[in-house]
Design a protein around this motif. Structure first.
Motif, mmCIF file in Angstrom:
data_model
loop_
_atom_site.group_PDB
_atom_site.id
_atom_site.type_symbol
_atom_site.label_atom_id
_atom_site.label_comp_id
_atom_site.label_asym_id
_atom_site.label_seq_id
_atom_site.Cartn_x
_atom_site.Cartn_y
_atom_site.Cartn_z
ATOM 1 N N MET A 130 -1.981 13.221 1.500
ATOM 2 C CA MET A 130 -3.481 12.809 1.905
ATOM 3 C C MET A 130 -3.480 13.047 3.272
ATOM 4 S SD MET A 130 -4.898 11.967 -0.754
ATOM 5 C CE MET A 130 -4.294 12.829 -1.989
ATOM 6 N N LEU B 296 -13.042 13.082 -3.582
ATOM 7 C CA LEU B 296 -11.601 13.638 -3.410
ATOM 8 C C LEU B 296 -11.561 14.031 -4.841
ATOM 9 C CD1 LEU B 296 -8.570 14.384 -2.441
ATOM 10 C CD2 LEU B 296 -8.044 12.495 -3.339
ATOM 11 N N ASP C 259 -8.946 17.769 7.270
ATOM 12 C CA ASP C 259 -10.178 18.080 7.191
ATOM 13 C C ASP C 259 -10.749 19.536 7.104
ATOM 14 O OD1 ASP C 259 -10.791 15.307 6.683
ATOM 15 O OD2 ASP C 259 -10.969 15.002 9.105
ATOM 16 N N LYS D 129 -6.335 2.588 10.714
ATOM 17 C CA LYS D 129 -5.545 3.991 10.421
ATOM 18 C C LYS D 129 -6.135 4.383 9.321
ATOM 19 C CE LYS D 129 -0.752 4.795 10.217
ATOM 20 N NZ LYS D 129 0.335 4.303 9.544
ATOM 21 N N LYS D 130 -6.351 5.727 9.256
ATOM 22 C CA LYS D 130 -6.845 6.388 7.802
ATOM 23 C C LYS D 130 -5.652 6.006 6.570
ATOM 24 C CE LYS D 130 -9.548 10.026 9.761
ATOM 25 N NZ LYS D 130 -9.471 11.581 9.877
ATOM 26 N N ILE D 131 -4.585 6.048 6.638
ATOM 27 C CA ILE D 131 -3.963 5.844 5.671
ATOM 28 C C ILE D 131 -2.575 4.865 6.064
ATOM 29 C CG2 ILE D 131 -1.896 6.792 4.166
ATOM 30 C CD1 ILE D 131 -3.505 9.445 4.782
ATOM 31 N N HIS D 132 -2.454 3.732 5.180
ATOM 32 C CA HIS D 132 -1.802 2.535 5.523
ATOM 33 C C HIS D 132 -2.250 1.966 6.905
ATOM 34 C CE1 HIS D 132 0.289 4.418 2.068
ATOM 35 N NE2 HIS D 132 1.145 5.093 2.985
ATOM 36 N N VAL E 64 -14.960 18.032 1.608
ATOM 37 C CA VAL E 64 -14.090 17.804 2.755
ATOM 38 C C VAL E 64 -14.875 16.969 3.721
ATOM 39 C CG1 VAL E 64 -12.930 18.886 4.799
ATOM 40 C CG2 VAL E 64 -12.848 20.080 2.708
ATOM 41 N N MET E 65 -16.008 17.036 3.798
ATOM 42 C CA MET E 65 -16.762 16.210 4.913
ATOM 43 C C MET E 65 -17.000 14.648 4.316
ATOM 44 S SD MET E 65 -16.612 17.838 7.090
ATOM 45 C CE MET E 65 -17.088 18.335 8.827
ATOM 46 N N HIS F 160 -12.041 17.925 -5.357
ATOM 47 C CA HIS F 160 -10.773 18.614 -5.137
ATOM 48 C C HIS F 160 -10.253 18.702 -6.472
ATOM 49 C CE1 HIS F 160 -11.382 17.217 -0.993
ATOM 50 N NE2 HIS F 160 -10.557 18.020 -0.668
ATOM 51 N N ARG G 82 -14.939 13.276 2.134
ATOM 52 C CA ARG G 82 -13.990 12.567 2.241
ATOM 53 C C ARG G 82 -13.469 12.076 3.702
ATOM 54 N NH1 ARG G 82 -8.506 13.600 3.017
ATOM 55 N NH2 ARG G 82 -7.142 11.953 2.325
ATOM 56 N N LYS G 83 -13.857 12.963 4.589
ATOM 57 C CA LYS G 83 -13.465 12.540 5.958
ATOM 58 C C LYS G 83 -14.507 11.526 6.337
ATOM 59 C CE LYS G 83 -13.834 14.396 10.656
ATOM 60 N NZ LYS G 83 -13.765 15.673 11.413
ATOM 61 N N GLN H 37 0.705 -0.982 -0.099
ATOM 62 C CA GLN H 37 0.141 0.118 0.024
ATOM 63 C C GLN H 37 1.080 1.304 0.101
ATOM 64 O OE1 GLN H 37 -2.539 -0.215 3.531
ATOM 65 N NE2 GLN H 37 -0.684 -0.654 4.832
ATOM 66 N N CYS I 148 4.505 8.340 -1.656
ATOM 67 C CA CYS I 148 3.543 7.614 -2.257
ATOM 68 C C CYS I 148 2.178 8.499 -2.525
ATOM 69 C CB CYS I 148 3.127 6.349 -1.392
ATOM 70 S SG CYS I 148 2.483 6.750 0.212
ATOM 71 N N PHE I 149 2.402 9.889 -2.005
ATOM 72 C CA PHE I 149 1.330 10.867 -1.848
ATOM 73 C C PHE I 149 0.710 10.778 -0.528
ATOM 74 C CE2 PHE I 149 -1.408 14.297 -3.238
ATOM 75 C CZ PHE I 149 -0.152 14.969 -3.791
ATOM 76 N N GLY I 150 0.917 9.705 0.107
ATOM 77 C CA GLY I 150 0.088 9.293 1.510
ATOM 78 C C GLY I 150 0.476 10.434 2.583
ATOM 79 N N CYS J 237 1.220 3.721 -3.003
ATOM 80 C CA CYS J 237 0.124 4.769 -3.301
ATOM 81 C C CYS J 237 -0.835 5.052 -1.866
ATOM 82 C CB CYS J 237 -0.702 4.244 -4.409
ATOM 83 S SG CYS J 237 -1.963 5.443 -4.823
ATOM 84 N N GLY J 238 -0.417 6.320 -1.639
ATOM 85 C CA GLY J 238 -1.071 6.816 -0.380
ATOM 86 C C GLY J 238 -2.592 7.353 -0.670
ATOM 87 N N ILE J 239 -3.048 7.191 -2.025
ATOM 88 C CA ILE J 239 -4.118 7.905 -2.741
ATOM 89 C C ILE J 239 -5.188 6.764 -2.233
ATOM 90 C CG2 ILE J 239 -5.458 9.012 -4.347
ATOM 91 C CD1 ILE J 239 -3.161 10.702 -4.702
ATOM 92 N N GLN K 242 -13.003 8.173 5.117
ATOM 93 C CA GLN K 242 -11.580 8.333 5.935
ATOM 94 C C GLN K 242 -11.847 7.536 7.274
ATOM 95 O OE1 GLN K 242 -9.212 7.946 3.714
ATOM 96 N NE2 GLN K 242 -7.745 9.509 4.525
ATOM 97 N N PRO L 195 1.896 7.523 7.190
ATOM 98 C CA PRO L 195 2.368 9.042 7.233
ATOM 99 C C PRO L 195 2.441 9.729 8.571
ATOM 100 C CG PRO L 195 -0.111 8.871 6.561
ATOM 101 C CD PRO L 195 0.578 7.504 6.931
#
Ligand code: SF4
Lengths: 483, 179
Positions: free
Chosen positions: B19, A111, B25, A165-168, A149-150, A115, A152-153, A59, B14-16, A62-64, A156, B150
Motif C-alpha cells: 500500500m 482503491l 500516487d 501517518k498514511k499507514i499505521h 490514484v488521486m 484498482h 486514493r491519495k 492495525q 499485512c500488505f501495508g 492489515c495494511g489495507i 490517504q 511501512p
C-alpha cells in the motif's frame, strides 16, 4: 472420473486464500471451498501486552484498512479507560476520528473500485490477464486511472492529517485523539488546487456512480444474475436507523428485510454472535446465536449496510440510495455484483461526510481526551470498508491483556463468499471438461465482490500462482494447468 | 533496450508495504513507463513468465508456502529486496516466536469467547505453519533492505529509480525508521 480443481492464489483480493472445486464423475461440481491458509495467532501473542498498545499493534494485521483496526481497538480501549462508547468522547475526539475513518472508507472504496474491479468491467472476464489489471487500465484508460490514484491519495492525505501517518498512524489514543486539524490543512482539503479538494472528490464520486450505472444499463443481465442468493445482513446503524459507519447499535435483517437483531448494544455481542470452526480453513464462520450455526450466517459490508439502514444522512448519497432501493422494490438486495454499486454510494457518502466535518470548527480547537472510571473489559465495533469489525479485550490488574477476541469484516463474510464461489462454480464449471482462464477469473470475481481483506481475516494480500490441479478419487493427478 | 522487469510478493505481511508502494500516487504512471511488471499482486500475473531484474518481498515466512514462494523469487530475480520490517525482522507476526504454535492455535480456536466446536483447522489444503516466523534473509540471500513499517513511499520510489537508472542512492537519516 472425479477431479479436483484448485485456484491458487486468488489474486486481486487482499489475502492468502485458495479455492478448491471437487468435480464428480459427470463433470459436475460436487463441492467447492474457499480456504484461508494463513494463521497469525494474534489472540495469543496479544496476551501480556499493555492494553494501550492495541490501537497501534493490531492495525499491523492489515495494511489495507489499518485505520479500521486502529479505531476499533481505540473504541474498545475507550471503554477500558472509562471514556464511554462513542458518545463519551469530546466533540474534537469523536469528530477527528470520524474524519479519519471516512478518509479511510473513501480511499479503500476508491482503491477497490478503480484498482481491483474496473479491469474486469473494462476488459471483461475473458480478457488476457496481462492486460486485465490496473496497469492495463493505466495504459488504456488513463483518465480513469488518474482519478482512482488521486481519490486514493486524497483519502490517504486525510488519514495523514488525522492519524499522523498514511499507514499505521497513531492518532487515536485511549479516550480520544492526539492532535487537532490545522487551519492550513483544512483549507487545503476544502479549497486545494484541482483535483485534490473535496468538491472534486464529490464530483468524481458521482462520476464513478454514473460509470457504474451506465455499465449496468448495458450489462444488467450479467450483474443481476451473478452469484445471487438469499442472506441475512448485519451492520451498525445510528440509533435512528440512519447509516453510520463509525458508531451505532447492531442491527440484522433477514432475506426479506425483517429485523432479526433489533438495534442492540454491541457491548453485549457475546449474547448474539458465535463462530463456527471448520477443519479446512483458518477463517471462522460467524453466525447469529438465535438462529444457530446452520442458518444463522450473515453478510456484512456495503450491500449489508444498504440493506439494514433506513436512510443515508447526507443528501446526494440519499438520492442514490432511493434509486438503489427502488430497484429491488425496497426489499434487501442479494445480488453480489451490486456490492460494487452499494460501495460507490458509500464512496459518495464518505466524501459528503468529510466535507461536513472539514467545515466543523470543533476539529481545530477543544479538549482532545476524556477519561472516567476504569473498566476491566471493553468491546469496540466499527463499520470498516468491508463490513462490521469486532474487537474485544479483557485486562488484568496490571493493565495487561488477558483475552483478545477479533471478528474481522472478511471473517463475517466467510459463508457468503463460500456461497458465491459455489454459485459461480456450479454455473461455469458444471459439465465442462476444459478449464478456461475466464472460468477461473469468474470465480475470483465472485470473491472480489466481497473485497475480502484476507490478510486481516487470517489476522494474517497477496498473489500466489494460479494453478489448477485435477485429481481423481484416489488422489492421482490427471492434469495440471498453470499460468 | 527492453525495460527492467519487476516482481513483488506479500508473504507473512499485512500488505501495508504494498500500500505504501501505491502511495507513490501518480508517479505510478511514470513507473510503468520505466519498468515492466511480472508476477505481482498489483497485476494479475500469477506465475513467473520470465527472468526478472528486481524482486520486492514484503513479509517474512510463517508457513511452508511462504518459504516456497520466497525461493521461487530468489530463482527468478537477479536482485531481491526485503521491503519493510516484517521481511527484514519478522515484524508483528514474529511476536508469536517464543510461544508454541499449539498455544496460538488453541487460543484462537478453542479458548476464544465466541467458539465452541473443539476443532483446530488441520486440512491437507492448509500449508504447514512453521515453528516461528523467519525473516527473509534467513531463508535466501537478500541484496537490499528498505526499512520502515511501512517504508515511506518516497523511499521506495527513490530506491527503485536508483536501481533502474543505476544512479547512486543517498538515504537521509530520517529514512531509517522502524516504527
Ligand atoms: S512492515 Fe509493517 S506495513 Fe509492512 S507488511 Fe509488515 S506490518 Fe505491514
Amino acid at each position: 472420473m472425479p477431479r479436483k480443481i484448485t485456484i491458487e492464489p486468488v489474486t486481486r483480493v487482499e489475502g492468502h486464500g485458495k479455492v478448491t472445486i471437487q468435480m464428480d464423475d459427470n463433470n459436475n461440481v460436487a463441492r467447492s471451498r474457499l480456504h484461508i491458509v494463513e494463521f497469525r495467532g494474534f489472540e495469543r501473542f496479544a496476551q501480556g501486552r499493555p492494553y494501550w498498545e492495541m490501537p497501534v499493534l493490531v492495525q499491523r494485521l492489515c495494511g489495507i484498512c489499518p485505520v479500521s483496526h486502529h479505531l476499533a481497538a481505540a473504541k474498545a480501549v475507550d471503554v477500558i479507560v472509562g471514556a464511554g462508547t462513542g458518545e463519551g468522547l469530546t466533540p474534537t475526539g469523536e469528530k477527528m476520528r470520524r474524519l479519519m475513518h471516512h478518509g479511510q472508507i473513501f480511499q479503500s472504496h476508491a482503491l477497490h473500485f478503480f484498482h481491483l474491479v474496473s479491469p474486469d468491467l473494462l476488459f471483461g472476464a475473458d480478457a488476457d490477464p496481462a492486460i486485465r489489471n490496473v496497469i492495463g487500465v493505466a495504459l488504456e484508460h488513463k483518465d480513469l486511472a488518474v482519478q482512482g490514484v488521486m481519490m486514493r491519495k486524497f483519502g490517504q492525505e486525510i488519514i495523514r492529517a488525522t492519524a499522523g501517518k498514511k499507514i499505521h498512524g497513531t492518532g487515536a489514543i485511549p479516550g480520544g485523539i492526539n492532535k487537532h486539524l490545522t487551519p492550513e490543512e483544512k483549507d487545503e482539503f476544502l479549497k486545494g488546487k484541482d483535483p485534490l479538494n473535496i468538491d472534486k472528490m464529490i464530483e468524481w464520486s458521482l462520476g464513478a456512480l454514473d460509470f457504474f450505472k451506465g455499465y449496468h444499463a448495458k450489462n444488467a443481465e450479467m450483474l443481476d444474475n451473478f452469484a445471487v442468493f438469499p442472506s441475512n445482513h448485519l451492520s451498525l446503524v445510528r440509533k435512528d436507523g440512519a447509516m453510520d459507519l463509525y458508531h451505532g447499535v447492531l442491527r440484522a435483517v433477514d432475506s426479506e428485510g425483517k429485523k432479526i437483531l433489533n438495534d442492540v448494544d454491541y457491548q453485549d455481542y457475546l449474547k448474539y454472535i458465535g463462530e463456527e470452526v471448520k477443519t479446512w480453513s483458518y477463517m471462522k464462520f460467524p453466525y447469529l446465536l438465535s438462529i444457530g450455526k446452520k442458518d444463522g450466517w450473515y453478510t456484512v459490508g456495503p450491500l449489508a449496510r444498504l440493506n439494514t439502514a433506513d436512510f443515508i444522512p447526507t443528501p446526494l448519497a440519499q438520492k442514490e440510495f432511493e434509486n438503489y432501493k427502488a430497484y429491488t422494490k425496497g426489499k434487501p438486495n442479494h445480488m453480489s455484483m451490486h456490492m460494487h454499486y452499494a460501495r460507490l454510494i458509500e464512496l459518495l457518502h464518505a466524501a459528503e461526510v468529510m466535507k461536513e466535518l472539514l467545515n466543523d470548527p470543533d476539529l481545530m480547537k477543544g479538549e482532545l481526551v476524556t477519561k472516567g472510571p476504569k473498566a476491566k473489559e471493553g468491546v469496540g465495533l466499527i463499520e470498516a470498508p468491508r463490513g462490521t469489525l469486532f474487537h474485544h479485550y479483557r485486562i488484568d490488574d496490571e493493565d495487561k491483556i488477558v483475552m483478545a477476541n477479533l471478528i474481522v469484516s472478511t471473517t463475517n463474510n466467510n459463508e457468503p463468499m463460500n456461497r458465491a464461489v459455489n454459485y459461480v462454480a456450479n454455473k461455469v464449471f458444471n459439465g465442462k471438461k476444459e478449464i478456461s482462464e475466464g472460468m477461473m477469473n469468474r470465480v475470483e470475481m465472485a470473491i472480489r465482490a466481497y473485497d475480502p481483506c484476507l490478510s486481516c481475516a487470517t489476522h494474517a494480500l497477496g498473489q500466489m500462482p494460479l494453478e489448477i490441479t485435477m485429481v481423481d478419487s484416489s488422489g492421482n493427478v490427471l492434469g495440471k494447468k498453470t499460468r | 533496450m527492453s525495460k527492467p522487469v519487476v516482481a513483488t510478493a506479500s508473504l507473512a505481511g499485512c500488505f501495508g508495504c504494498h500500500m505504501s508502494f501505491l502511495d507513490i500516487d501518480d508517479r505510478i504512471l511514470q513507473l510503468i513507463e520505466l519498468v515492466e511488471f511480472n508476477k505481482s499482486p498489483v497485476d494479475d500475473i500469477k506465475k513467473f513468465t520470465k527472468m526478472c531484474d528486481i524482486g520486492i518481498i514484503e513479509g517474512g515466512c510463517c508457513n511452508s508456502e511462504n518459504v516456497e514462494n520466497l525461493r521461487e523469487f530468489r530463482k527468478h530475480c537477479k536482485i531481491l529486496i526485503s521491503l519493510g520490517e516484517c521481511a527484514i525482522m519478522g515484524g508483528l507476526p514474529a511476536m508469536r516466536n517464543g510461544i508454541p504454535v499449539r498455544e496460538c492455535l488453541e487460543e484462537a480456536y478453542l479458548n476464544g469467547p465466541t467458539v465452541d466446536d473443539n476443532i483446530i483447522p488441520n486440512d491437507d489444503e492448509l500449508p504447514m505453519i512453521l515453528d516461528k516466523v523467519y525473516p527473509c534473509h534467513e531463508i535466501v540471500k537478500i541484496d537490499y533492505f528498505l526499512p520502515g513499517c511501512p517504508p515511506r513511499a518516497d523511499l521506495i520510489w527513490e530506491a527503485l529509480v536508483a536501481l533502474v537508472t543505476g544512479k547512486e542512492l543517498t538515504l537521509p537519516y530520517e529514512a531509517f525508521k522502524f516504527d
